[in-house]
Design a protein around this motif. Structure first.
Motif, PDB file in Angstrom:
ATOM      1  N   PRO A  60     -32.886  65.114  -8.092  1.00  6.94           N
ATOM      2  CA  PRO A  60     -33.771  66.154  -6.952  1.00  6.94           C
ATOM      3  C   PRO A  60     -32.957  67.257  -6.406  1.00  6.94           C
ATOM      4  CG  PRO A  60     -33.455  63.304  -6.574  1.00  6.94           C
ATOM      5  CD  PRO A  60     -32.466  63.920  -7.734  1.00  6.94           C
ATOM      6  N   VAL A  61     -34.037  68.133  -6.110  1.00  9.89           N
ATOM      7  CA  VAL A  61     -33.503  69.320  -5.586  1.00  9.89           C
ATOM      8  C   VAL A  61     -32.974  69.574  -4.187  1.00  9.89           C
ATOM      9  CG1 VAL A  61     -34.010  71.806  -5.386  1.00  9.89           C
ATOM     10  CG2 VAL A  61     -34.853  70.479  -7.248  1.00  9.89           C
ATOM     11  N   VAL A  62     -31.970  69.862  -4.003  1.00 14.89           N
ATOM     12  CA  VAL A  62     -31.367  70.238  -2.625  1.00 14.89           C
ATOM     13  C   VAL A  62     -31.086  71.478  -2.465  1.00 14.89           C
ATOM     14  CG1 VAL A  62     -29.697  69.555  -0.668  1.00 14.89           C
ATOM     15  CG2 VAL A  62     -30.457  67.965  -2.581  1.00 14.89           C
ATOM     16  N   VAL A  63     -32.014  72.305  -1.701  1.00 21.56           N
ATOM     17  CA  VAL A  63     -31.726  73.817  -1.691  1.00 21.56           C
ATOM     18  C   VAL A  63     -30.566  74.243  -1.109  1.00 21.56           C
ATOM     19  CG1 VAL A  63     -32.880  75.879  -0.733  1.00 21.56           C
ATOM     20  CG2 VAL A  63     -34.288  74.109  -1.576  1.00 21.56           C
ATOM     21  N   ALA A  64     -30.026  73.717  -0.011  1.00 19.71           N
ATOM     22  CA  ALA A  64     -28.700  73.776   0.635  1.00 19.71           C
ATOM     23  C   ALA A  64     -27.664  73.620  -0.237  1.00 19.71           C
ATOM     24  CB  ALA A  64     -28.612  73.041   1.829  1.00 19.71           C
ATOM     25  N   GLU A  65     -27.493  72.950  -1.266  1.00 20.93           N
ATOM     26  CA  GLU A  65     -26.654  72.768  -2.203  1.00 20.93           C
ATOM     27  C   GLU A  65     -26.514  74.069  -3.306  1.00 20.93           C
ATOM     28  OE1 GLU A  65     -26.566  68.921  -3.939  1.00 20.93           O
ATOM     29  OE2 GLU A  65     -26.014  67.895  -2.052  1.00 20.93           O
ATOM     30  N   TYR A  66     -27.750  74.306  -3.556  1.00 20.49           N
ATOM     31  CA  TYR A  66     -27.903  75.220  -4.770  1.00 20.49           C
ATOM     32  C   TYR A  66     -27.525  76.781  -4.014  1.00 20.49           C
ATOM     33  CZ  TYR A  66     -31.243  72.714  -7.975  1.00 20.49           C
ATOM     34  OH  TYR A  66     -31.593  71.882  -8.982  1.00 20.49           O
ATOM     35  N   ARG A  67     -27.763  76.869  -2.611  1.00 21.29           N
ATOM     36  CA  ARG A  67     -27.467  77.913  -2.209  1.00 21.29           C
ATOM     37  C   ARG A  67     -25.880  78.121  -1.914  1.00 21.29           C
ATOM     38  NH1 ARG A  67     -30.502  81.633   0.363  1.00 21.29           N
ATOM     39  NH2 ARG A  67     -32.342  80.049   0.340  1.00 21.29           N
ATOM     40  N   GLU A  68     -25.354  76.891  -1.528  1.00 22.05           N
ATOM     41  CA  GLU A  68     -24.050  76.830  -1.325  1.00 22.05           C
ATOM     42  C   GLU A  68     -23.018  77.154  -2.633  1.00 22.05           C
ATOM     43  OE1 GLU A  68     -20.443  73.821   0.540  1.00 22.05           O
ATOM     44  OE2 GLU A  68     -22.479  73.171   0.637  1.00 22.05           O
ATOM     45  N   ALA A  69     -23.704  76.468  -3.732  1.00 21.67           N
ATOM     46  CA  ALA A  69     -23.073  76.852  -4.935  1.00 21.67           C
ATOM     47  C   ALA A  69     -23.057  78.211  -5.643  1.00 21.67           C
ATOM     48  CB  ALA A  69     -23.722  75.790  -5.970  1.00 21.67           C
ATOM     49  N   LEU A  70     -24.162  78.964  -5.131  1.00 19.93           N
ATOM     50  CA  LEU A  70     -24.117  80.129  -5.548  1.00 19.93           C
ATOM     51  C   LEU A  70     -23.581  81.358  -4.590  1.00 19.93           C
ATOM     52  CD1 LEU A  70     -27.988  80.377  -6.651  1.00 19.93           C
ATOM     53  CD2 LEU A  70     -25.953  80.321  -8.260  1.00 19.93           C
ATOM     54  N   THR A  71     -23.060  80.903  -3.310  1.00 19.86           N
ATOM     55  CA  THR A  71     -22.381  81.749  -2.474  1.00 19.86           C
ATOM     56  C   THR A  71     -21.266  82.570  -2.834  1.00 19.86           C
ATOM     57  OG1 THR A  71     -23.221  80.630  -0.543  1.00 19.86           O
ATOM     58  CG2 THR A  71     -21.448  82.075  -0.325  1.00 19.86           C
ATOM     59  N   PRO A  72     -20.275  81.832  -3.656  1.00 19.90           N
ATOM     60  CA  PRO A  72     -19.077  82.508  -4.306  1.00 19.90           C
ATOM     61  C   PRO A  72     -19.359  83.749  -5.163  1.00 19.90           C
ATOM     62  CG  PRO A  72     -18.852  80.224  -4.504  1.00 19.90           C
ATOM     63  CD  PRO A  72     -20.352  80.515  -4.191  1.00 19.90           C
ATOM     64  N   LEU A  73     -20.578  83.862  -5.757  1.00 23.71           N
ATOM     65  CA  LEU A  73     -20.978  84.863  -6.671  1.00 23.71           C
ATOM     66  C   LEU A  73     -21.258  86.164  -5.990  1.00 23.71           C
ATOM     67  CD1 LEU A  73     -22.766  82.966  -9.521  1.00 23.71           C
ATOM     68  CD2 LEU A  73     -20.584  83.558  -9.253  1.00 23.71           C
ATOM     69  N   GLN A  74     -21.498  86.188  -4.908  1.00 19.54           N
ATOM     70  CA  GLN A  74     -22.113  87.099  -3.838  1.00 19.54           C
ATOM     71  C   GLN A  74     -23.231  88.093  -4.647  1.00 19.54           C
ATOM     72  OE1 GLN A  74     -18.563  89.531  -3.429  1.00 19.54           O
ATOM     73  NE2 GLN A  74     -17.658  88.062  -1.730  1.00 19.54           N
ATOM     74  N   LEU A  75     -24.305  87.224  -4.668  1.00 20.87           N
ATOM     75  CA  LEU A  75     -25.491  88.030  -5.358  1.00 20.87           C
ATOM     76  C   LEU A  75     -26.342  88.617  -4.339  1.00 20.87           C
ATOM     77  CD1 LEU A  75     -26.498  84.766  -7.492  1.00 20.87           C
ATOM     78  CD2 LEU A  75     -25.362  86.794  -8.304  1.00 20.87           C
ATOM     79  N   GLY A  76     -26.059  88.579  -3.098  1.00 16.46           N
ATOM     80  CA  GLY A  76     -26.821  89.585  -2.325  1.00 16.46           C
ATOM     81  C   GLY A  76     -28.216  88.412  -1.753  1.00 16.46           C
ATOM     82  N   ASP A  77     -29.316  89.136  -1.739  1.00 12.18           N
ATOM     83  CA  ASP A  77     -30.314  88.365  -1.175  1.00 12.18           C
ATOM     84  C   ASP A  77     -30.739  87.397  -2.300  1.00 12.18           C
ATOM     85  OD1 ASP A  77     -32.840  87.744   0.004  1.00 12.18           O
ATOM     86  OD2 ASP A  77     -33.876  89.495  -0.473  1.00 12.18           O
ATOM     87  N   VAL A  78     -30.534  86.084  -1.972  1.00 17.41           N
ATOM     88  CA  VAL A  78     -31.051  85.127  -2.781  1.00 17.41           C
ATOM     89  C   VAL A  78     -32.351  84.363  -2.364  1.00 17.41           C
ATOM     90  CG1 VAL A  78     -30.430  82.886  -4.002  1.00 17.41           C
ATOM     91  CG2 VAL A  78     -28.666  84.907  -3.746  1.00 17.41           C
ATOM     92  N   SER A  79     -33.245  84.106  -3.030  1.00 11.39           N
ATOM     93  CA  SER A  79     -34.203  82.864  -2.603  1.00 11.39           C
ATOM     94  C   SER A  79     -34.395  81.899  -3.500  1.00 11.39           C
ATOM     95  CB  SER A  79     -35.703  83.722  -2.671  1.00 11.39           C
ATOM     96  OG  SER A  79     -36.709  83.059  -2.630  1.00 11.39           O
ATOM     97  N   ILE A  80     -34.260  80.600  -2.992  1.00 12.27           N
ATOM     98  CA  ILE A  80     -34.478  79.227  -3.720  1.00 12.27           C
ATOM     99  C   ILE A  80     -35.785  78.639  -3.222  1.00 12.27           C
ATOM    100  CG2 ILE A  80     -33.335  77.238  -4.464  1.00 12.27           C
ATOM    101  CD1 ILE A  80     -30.525  78.732  -3.676  1.00 12.27           C
ATOM    102  N   VAL A  81     -36.486  78.282  -4.361  1.00 11.76           N
ATOM    103  CA  VAL A  81     -37.790  77.842  -4.070  1.00 11.76           C
ATOM    104  C   VAL A  81     -38.106  76.427  -4.910  1.00 11.76           C
ATOM    105  CG1 VAL A  81     -40.567  78.017  -3.440  1.00 11.76           C
ATOM    106  CG2 VAL A  81     -38.926  79.755  -3.017  1.00 11.76           C
TER     107      VAL A  81
END
Length: 322
Positions: A60-81
């Motif tokens: 199952p998708v947990v958006v908060a976990e996805y966002r936390e995992a991508l934070t170190p990459l410093q991608l800037g504006d990230v949208s997860i839907v």
């Protein structure tokens, strides 16, 4: 007992100070344009370019976990839907991940995609990338041009329709109200730096339609009363017409706002910008239909005796009822 948000048979004077309302609206429009000139808009990925990744996993998708995992990459504006579809199976969990174009890069690199996938696999080991699409600066620039063209053509179409349906004075009043609504909506997005993407363009076009609907209802009653009260001053005819349609206008706006506020509170981040634009648009659209469109009509004047032809005003479509 019927619910009434507006008392029956109101006799409020909406034009005791017509220049005051026009002055306030003009000041707000100038402030909006100044904010737009100084700050610009906080353009989303649709307009600045970026990358869209479609993922699938059994977990199952947990958006908060996805966002936390991508934070170190410093991608800037990230949208997860998270994407929900009745055709999906129980173990088919789909997400759409968008992030802005990286500095100095025309297109996303394969190495960056691998880094994104590796980071997501730390929280969802079975995640797979079904599709990866990039939007470059040229495409995003084209989208901006088409968005501006869409709004401009919509307002131009309104001008022609109202001109044919009523008179040119009505058309200018309606277009003044629509321009007022669009400028103030863009201004509040500029001032608050809320993300501005294609969904907001859709909201602007919806606002144009909503505001026009309100304005046409008022103008239709004005035209009826111009025939009915041929000797009455235009100001009084406008006041009577607005009072007669006020209950319908307020009830429509309030019920629409109730639905929009519910969506804003419960709908999540995905549609929050769109819903905010709609809430603001309904408020300013209702205001402009009553105070701006009618005030412009009052200043321009209008044909009074509809029983006689007038070669200098209106056209063959003026007496056609919709």
């Amino acid at each position: 007992m019927r619910l009434r948000l507006v008392p029956q048979n109101t006799k409020w004077d909406f034009f005791s100070r017509p220049l005051l309302w026009l002055g306030i609206s003009t000041a707000l429009m100038i402030a909006a344009l100044v904010s737009f000139s100084l700050q610009g808009l906080n353009l989303g990925i649709d307009f600045t370019g970026g990358t869209t990744i479609r993922t699938e996993s059994a977990q199952p998708v947990v958006v908060a976990e996805y966002r936390e995992a991508l934070t170190p990459l410093q991608l800037g504006d990230v949208s997860i839907v998270e994407v929900d579809d009745l055709s999906f199976t129980a173990d088919q969990n789909v997400t759409i991940i968008k992030f802005q174009a990286q500095a100095g890069e025309e297109a996303v690199s394969a190495d960056l995609i691998r880094q994104v996938q590796a980071q997501l696999q730390t929280v969802v080991p079975d995640i797979s990338f079904v599709a990866v699409e990039s939007v470059g600066p040229e495409v995003s620039g084209e989208l901006i041009t088409k968005a501006v063209l869409a709004v401009t053509l919509a307002i131009a179409a309104v001008l022609i329709y109202i001109w044919l349906r009523f008179e040119w004075q009505f058309a200018l009043g309606a277009v003044a109200a629509l321009v007022h609504d669009v400028v103030l909506t863009i201004g509040v997005f500029s001032e608050l730096q809320i993300k501005f993407d294609l969904a907001i363009i859709a909201a602007l076009l919806t606002i144009v339609g909503y505001s026009l609907n309100d304005t046409v209802v008022v103008f239709d009653r004005v035209r009826e009363n111009l025939r009915k009260y041929k000797k009455m001053e235009l100001k009084e005819v406008l006041n009577i017409s607005i009072n007669e349609t006020l209950s319908r206008t307020v009830m429509t706006s309030v019920t629409t706002l109730l639905a929009l506020i519910s969506l804003y509170v419960l709908g999540g981040d995905v549609i929050r910008g769109f819903v905010f634009a709609m809430i603001w648009g309904v408020i300013v659209g209702t205001y402009s239909s009553v105070f701006i469109a009618s005030a412009v009509l009052l200043k321009l004047g209008v044909k009074r005796d509809w029983s006689k032809p007038d070669n200098t005003s209106g056209n063959q479509f003026s007496n056609v009822d919709a």
